[in-house]
Design an enzyme around this catalytic site. Structure first.
Site, mmCIF file in Angstrom:
data_model
loop_
_atom_site.group_PDB
_atom_site.id
_atom_site.type_symbol
_atom_site.label_atom_id
_atom_site.label_comp_id
_atom_site.label_asym_id
_atom_site.label_seq_id
_atom_site.Cartn_x
_atom_site.Cartn_y
_atom_site.Cartn_z
ATOM 1 N N ALA A 60 1.350 4.595 -1.646
ATOM 2 C CA ALA A 60 1.134 5.765 -1.706
ATOM 3 C C ALA A 60 1.057 6.587 -0.028
ATOM 4 O O ALA A 60 0.696 5.681 0.548
ATOM 5 C CB ALA A 60 -0.166 6.195 -2.452
ATOM 6 N N CYS A 83 -0.961 4.140 11.270
ATOM 7 C CA CYS A 83 -0.967 5.502 11.925
ATOM 8 C C CYS A 83 -1.790 5.700 13.082
ATOM 9 O O CYS A 83 -2.374 7.048 12.894
ATOM 10 C CB CYS A 83 -0.560 6.687 10.903
ATOM 11 S SG CYS A 83 -1.561 6.658 9.717
ATOM 12 N N GLU A 138 -0.167 0.426 -5.546
ATOM 13 C CA GLU A 138 -1.421 1.211 -5.066
ATOM 14 C C GLU A 138 -2.440 1.132 -5.886
ATOM 15 O O GLU A 138 -2.282 1.436 -7.035
ATOM 16 C CB GLU A 138 -0.859 2.692 -4.979
ATOM 17 C CG GLU A 138 -1.855 3.751 -4.614
ATOM 18 C CD GLU A 138 -2.356 3.332 -3.161
ATOM 19 O OE1 GLU A 138 -3.538 3.295 -2.996
ATOM 20 O OE2 GLU A 138 -1.756 3.169 -2.221
ATOM 21 N N GLY A 188 4.515 7.347 -0.836
ATOM 22 C CA GLY A 188 5.673 6.905 -1.409
ATOM 23 C C GLY A 188 6.991 7.251 -0.617
ATOM 24 O O GLY A 188 7.915 6.950 -0.710
ATOM 25 N N LYS A 228 7.777 6.041 2.277
ATOM 26 C CA LYS A 228 8.240 4.545 2.832
ATOM 27 C C LYS A 228 9.172 3.868 1.717
ATOM 28 O O LYS A 228 10.299 3.311 2.055
ATOM 29 C CB LYS A 228 7.363 3.787 3.555
ATOM 30 C CG LYS A 228 6.694 4.248 4.768
ATOM 31 C CD LYS A 228 5.751 3.299 5.410
ATOM 32 C CE LYS A 228 5.379 3.951 6.809
ATOM 33 N NZ LYS A 228 4.419 5.038 6.544
ATOM 34 N N CYS A 255 0.813 -1.301 -0.047
ATOM 35 C CA CYS A 255 -0.157 -0.212 -0.029
ATOM 36 C C CYS A 255 0.934 1.188 -0.082
ATOM 37 O O CYS A 255 1.351 1.913 1.206
ATOM 38 C CB CYS A 255 -0.762 -0.059 1.246
ATOM 39 S SG CYS A 255 -1.786 -1.399 1.454
ATOM 40 N N ASP A 269 1.818 -1.176 4.995
ATOM 41 C CA ASP A 269 1.182 0.051 5.603
ATOM 42 C C ASP A 269 -0.184 0.231 5.383
ATOM 43 O O ASP A 269 -0.512 1.054 4.387
ATOM 44 C CB ASP A 269 2.183 1.227 5.338
ATOM 45 C CG ASP A 269 1.946 2.420 5.960
ATOM 46 O OD1 ASP A 269 1.911 2.099 7.534
ATOM 47 O OD2 ASP A 269 1.614 3.413 5.560
#
Length: 454
Positions: free
Chosen positions: A258, A382, A279, A260, A262, A256, A328
């Site tokens: 976007a 997050c 993505e 970008g 990471k 996943c 992520d």
């Protein structure tokens, strides 16, 4: 190029700034939260100036908190986190005090910006024990001061399709690889390692500088044909990349990907044989490509691919093809959701939040299918939500044969505890959880590493 001096001599409380042209030096004031809220404290002229492109700061609208989402967070996190939620709430509700990390781009010259950052009081957040420096090359060879052209420096556009595609090369610069590696397919074969370049790339070394105060460093605008020197980010977002432990020659999937950040961090740490950035959302995929073209040189055009597959079925279509997988996942981003632009967005987002664990579980299962036996998957979010963190990992560990939890305490928590506030292990037994705290405003970030044993 015309140069400007941006002044904060007056109207500081209203966040209005005057712009004056000067002849020789470009300056940009670096503003902390103290200046915005009207403190009389001032930086010296030497401390408060940075050579950058002309920037004019406009009066910013104060963010409005979505009360419906705050009430939900209050109810949930006070139970799940206890006293940790009180300090986290103070940070999350005050964006002007958020800190930002500056990740340097090793693919262009950063000596000047590094010097400026250090003059401003920025220091490295990564101790030497977790900074990856892999293949030795001649580090005494000076790098040119000119910025190399970007990986997408012409008007060519990336052809989006439902298979990984190589990022196109600049027509005027031949690739150092005569034959690009085959694209992943449903019938995988071993990935060939790329041919060595006659000019070795810079030594991989992930560098991120931070300031103890919420200092605002300016973003760099995109300039076609030139690479950006740094990427601004929440420094906690580097933890999933560090946990992934990418090594030279690894085949890596960013499921996943976007926007970008990471993916860029992965390429700062090593020379992977393949980095597949997936993505599914078209708009976010466009954002991803713009990020890659702003930071990556042509020499990576045969290494970095972009695809737009459904992450939930990615592992089924490409089983066991990758050494490392970063997932992520989409999550209820606590920082942004608290400040929904319209109050009407609160209820739809809370409904979406209830469905996110199902999506996240499917993505993590898919990631474990895509990684080879002996490989590693890193799951990250997050958000502080236990349902999206702990419970997702536990559900997958209990239902996927050969999935084994890997401890991150000694590797990340101990060497980085001076910079991050980690929740006690009892709050996140299946991973590590960074909780925002005054003075250490990084996070939220949950990270869990899972090995596929067979």
């Amino acid at each position: 190029m015309q140069r400007f001096f941006i002044s904060r001599e007056f109207y500081v409380r209203k966040r209005v700034f005057k712009v004056f042209p000067v002849r020789t030096t470009a300056y940009l004031q670096i503003l902390s939260c103290k200046f915005i809220i009207g403190s009389k404290a001032r930086l010296s002229k030497k401390q408060a100036t940075v050579p950058v492109q002309p920037v004019i700061t406009k009066s910013a609208k104060r963010r409005q908190v979505c009360q419906l989402i705050l009430d939900q967070f209050e109810q949930q996190y006070s139970k799940e986190l206890g006293p940790l939620w009180l300090s986290a709430k103070v940070v999350l509700l005050n964006p002007q005090c958020w800190q930002y990390g500056v990740m340097l781009n090793r693919f262009t010259s950063v000596a000047d910006i590094t010097r400026i950052l250090k003059l401003q009081g920025f220091t490295s957040i990564l101790p030497s024990s977790v900074i990856y420096t892999l293949d030795p090359v001649d580090t005494h060879t000076p790098q040119p001061d000119t910025h190399p052209p970007s990986i997408l420096s012409t008007n060519q556009s990336l052809p989006f399709q439902n298979l990984p595609v190589p990022i196109p090369k600049h027509n005027s610069e031949p690739s150092s690889h005569h034959n690009p590696p085959p694209m992943p397919s449903a019938d995988p074969g071993p990935f060939p390692r790329p041919s060595p370049s006659p000019h070795p790339p810079p030594v991989p070394s992930l560098q991120c500088l931070i300031h103890t105060s919420p200092v605002r460093f300016p973003s760099q605008s995109h300039r076609p044909g030139q690479l950006k020197q740094y990427y601004l980010l929440n420094a906690a977002s580097l933890l999933p990349v560090l946990a992934l432990e990418v090594r030279d020659g690894d085949r890596v999937l960013d499921l996943c990907s976007a926007p970008g950040g990471k993916a860029l961090a992965i390429l700062q740490t090593a020379h992977p044989a393949l980095l597949c950035c997936n993505e599914v959302d078209p708009n976010r995929r466009d954002w991803l490509v713009k990020t890659l073209e702003s930071f990556l040189p042509h020499s990576l055009s045969d290494t970095v691919t972009v695809c737009n597959l459904d992450g939930r079925t990615f592992g089924e279509s490409q089983p066991g093809m990758y050494d490392k997988v970063l997932v992520d996942v989409p999550c209820s981003n606590d920082r942004s959701w608290l400040f929904s632009t319209l109050s009407q967005q609160g209820a739809p987002r809370l409904r979406e939040r209830r469905n996110l664990p199902n999506l996240q579980t499917a993505l993590l299962r898919s990631a474990l299918q895509a990684v080879r036996p002996g490989g590693v998957v890193v799951y990250s979010t997050c958000t502080l939500s236990r349902a999206e963190n702990q419970e997702v990992v536990e559900a997958v560990l209990s239902s996927v044969p050969g999935a084994e939890l890997d401890d991150l305490e000694e590797e990340l928590v101990l060497p980085l505890s001076d910079h991050f506030t980690f929740a006690p292990p009892g709050h996140a037994p299946s991973g590590i959880l960074v909780v925002p705290h005054p003075g250490k405003t990084w996070g939220p970030m949950f990270v869990s590493r899972i090995k596929r044993t067979h």
